[in-house]
Design a protein around this motif. Structure first.
Motif, PDB file in Angstrom:
ATOM      1  N   CYS A  39      -4.964   5.141   9.575  1.00 63.29           N
ATOM      2  CA  CYS A  39      -6.103   6.003   9.215  1.00 63.29           C
ATOM      3  C   CYS A  39      -6.645   6.733  10.442  1.00 63.29           C
ATOM      4  CB  CYS A  39      -7.209   5.164   8.573  1.00 63.29           C
ATOM      5  SG  CYS A  39      -6.849   4.627   6.885  1.00 63.29           S
ATOM      6  N   ASP A  45      -3.395   4.630   1.616  1.00 65.33           N
ATOM      7  CA  ASP A  45      -4.004   3.846   0.543  1.00 65.33           C
ATOM      8  C   ASP A  45      -3.678   2.371   0.725  1.00 65.33           C
ATOM      9  OD1 ASP A  45      -5.074   6.062  -0.814  1.00 65.33           O
ATOM     10  OD2 ASP A  45      -3.169   6.428  -1.856  1.00 65.33           O
ATOM     11  N   GLY A  46      -4.679   1.519   0.549  1.00 68.81           N
ATOM     12  CA  GLY A  46      -4.467   0.083   0.642  1.00 68.81           C
ATOM     13  C   GLY A  46      -4.816  -0.472   2.003  1.00 68.81           C
ATOM     14  N   CYS A  47      -4.800  -1.784   2.087  1.00 68.28           N
ATOM     15  CA  CYS A  47      -5.090  -2.485   3.333  1.00 68.28           C
ATOM     16  C   CYS A  47      -3.894  -3.370   3.669  1.00 68.28           C
ATOM     17  CB  CYS A  47      -6.364  -3.318   3.178  1.00 68.28           C
ATOM     18  SG  CYS A  47      -6.844  -4.222   4.656  1.00 68.28           S
ATOM     19  N   SER A  65      -0.771  -0.827  11.347  1.00 69.99           N
ATOM     20  CA  SER A  65      -1.608  -1.330  10.268  1.00 69.99           C
ATOM     21  C   SER A  65      -2.248  -0.156   9.538  1.00 69.99           C
ATOM     22  CB  SER A  65      -2.690  -2.255  10.822  1.00 69.99           C
ATOM     23  OG  SER A  65      -3.630  -1.507  11.588  1.00 69.99           O
ATOM     24  N   SER A  66      -2.819  -0.421   8.368  1.00 71.69           N
ATOM     25  CA  SER A  66      -3.485   0.643   7.613  1.00 71.69           C
ATOM     26  C   SER A  66      -4.659   1.216   8.401  1.00 71.69           C
ATOM     27  CB  SER A  66      -3.960   0.117   6.257  1.00 71.69           C
ATOM     28  OG  SER A  66      -4.787  -1.026   6.416  1.00 71.69           O
ATOM     29  N   ASP A  67      -5.390   0.361   9.119  1.00 74.08           N
ATOM     30  CA  ASP A  67      -6.516   0.832   9.927  1.00 74.08           C
ATOM     31  C   ASP A  67      -6.045   1.773  11.035  1.00 74.08           C
ATOM     32  OD1 ASP A  67      -9.394   0.643  10.860  1.00 74.08           O
ATOM     33  OD2 ASP A  67      -8.374  -0.177  12.618  1.00 74.08           O
ATOM     34  N   ASP A 106      -1.086  -4.918   7.067  1.00 73.38           N
ATOM     35  CA  ASP A 106      -0.850  -5.162   8.488  1.00 73.38           C
ATOM     36  C   ASP A 106       0.388  -4.424   8.970  1.00 73.38           C
ATOM     37  OD1 ASP A 106      -3.014  -6.962   8.633  1.00 73.38           O
ATOM     38  OD2 ASP A 106      -1.745  -8.620   7.928  1.00 73.38           O
ATOM     39  N   GLY A 146       0.836  -1.194   0.000  1.00 72.87           N
ATOM     40  CA  GLY A 146       0.000   0.000   0.000  1.00 72.87           C
ATOM     41  C   GLY A 146       0.868   1.240   0.000  1.00 72.87           C
TER      42      GLY A 146
END
Length: 385
Positions: free
Chosen positions: A351, A319-321, A346-348, A323, A291
């Motif tokens: 964000c 951008d992207g998902c 992680s991406s989460d 870990d 990502g």
């Protein structure tokens, strides 16, 4: 200012050489070219006599396998270009290829070893180091390791994509001093000579980082998978390790030492003055980025000019998902790629904490062992992806 590097100086203090040979050099339309393989073995044996340790990265297994199976069946009427057929042909051809190399080098009293690698096998640092230890022992024994991708078990489109990329990875794996890329083209041209009759040869490339290699290279060879683009990308990666690359034709009446000393053949790619660490090289190229982290102008300047780590406050977008621990691109708001790095979140999580100060992170996602989104020790700027 560093001393001027020329071809003659490359012969001084060269201890380890990675030589990559493409399919177009050692195969014909009907399969393996035994005369070319013997000639290559002669050239590399001459380097060994001068005290150089050699690792050979060789294409040709697929062509050898197709030759072998076509000799015994009527399957030649079909092209069989799908992935399963290519992997099956490679499984057949690896033994044939190694047999020919073994006999060719045996004429000089040299022993060969087959080394099959996958990108996934080098992804884990412990496995990478184990592969390094094995290669070190082979070289200590005076063996010629012959490296190829383990096509039969690769799950993506031949994971490294081409043996130029694999060759560049081997430079970091063994700590090579020189990368020689033997191809069908007589060096690098400023434009694709197949499409531009006025293309000019480039005996030396001083600053490969500044070149737009995508624009220069608008074609690939018909036999291999790489083309000149992948060769220059591999040369750029070698440059980051401080290793020069010599791109030259391995076809016809080829003499390695003469070509290296002469300015009439091939292209010498000068490495950058300040090399990156082998660990940074490994982390940047062991996997495809999962990502992107888009940073604001202030963060971009801190990364590029001040050598800082990337903090959450400088992140504008994710951008992207992916870990925690994933390899990701680092990009500007304009879409320019600054480099790659291993993310601590992680991406989460990113964000949720993007644009936030480090003092606010615990209240948002709980206590963390690190406040940096990407630590500077785990990023490579200006990566050649």
């Amino acid at each position: 200012m560093r001393p001027m590097i020329n071809r003659e100086s490359l012969l001084t203090d060269i201890h380890r050489v990675v030589v990559k040979v493409g399919s177009a050099v050692i195969t014909t339309g009907d399969g393996l070219n035994h005369a070319a393989i013997n000639q290559l073995a002669d050239q590399l044996a001459a380097l060994r006599e001068q005290g150089m340790e050699i690792v050979l990265v060789s294409s040709g297994a697929v062509a050898a396998g197709r030759q072998r199976i076509f000799e015994r069946t009527s399957k030649k009427s079909k092209k069989y270009t799908d992935m399963a057929s290519r992997q099956a042909a490679s499984a057949i051809g690896q033994g044939r290829l190694m047999h020919d190399y073994d006999e060719a080098f045996a004429r000089h009293g040299l022993v060969t070893a087959q080394v099959l690698l996958t990108r996934n096998g080098l992804k884990v640092r412990e496995r990478f180091l184990n592969a390094r230890n094995t290669m070190e022992r082979l070289l200590e024994w005076g063996v010629i390791p012959i490296v190829n991708e383990n096509d039969t078990v690769s799950t993506r489109e031949l994971e490294f994509g081409d043996n130029d990329t694999l060759g560049a990875m081997c430079i970091g794996l063994i700590g090579a001093d020189l990368f020689v890329n033997l191809t069908s083209a007589d060096g690098v041209f400023d434009k694709n000579p197949d499409n531009h009759p006025d293309a000019k040869a480039m005996p030396t490339i001083e600053k490969i980082d500044a070149m737009d290699i995508e624009t220069m290279c608008d074609g690939t060879t018909s036999v291999g998978t790489g083309g000149m683009y992948s060769k220059l990308r591999a040369a750029r990666r070698a440059s980051q390790l401080g290793v020069p690359t010599f791109i030259v034709s391995g076809k016809g009446d080829f003499d390695f030492m003469t070509a290296l000393r002469s300015t009439d053949r091939g292209t010498l790619v000068i490495p950058r003055e300040h090399a990156v660490s082998s660990k940074k090289f490994w982390l940047a190229y062991h996997d495809d980025p999962a990502g992107s982290i888009v940073v604001d102008k202030g963060a971009a300047e801190a990364l590029m000019s001040k050598g800082k780590s990337l903090l959450p406050i400088g992140i504008a977008k994710v951008d992207g998902c992916f870990d925690q621990g994933a390899l990701v691109f680092i990009k500007t708001l304009d879409g320019d790629e600054l480099g790659v790095g291993l993310t601590n979140f992680s991406s989460d999580e990113l964000c949720r904490i993007k644009g936030k100060r480090t003092g606010d992170l615990d209240s948002i996602i709980g206590h963390q062992t690190s406040n940096e989104a990407i630590h500077r020790d785990n990023m490579l700027l200006d990566a050649a992806i």
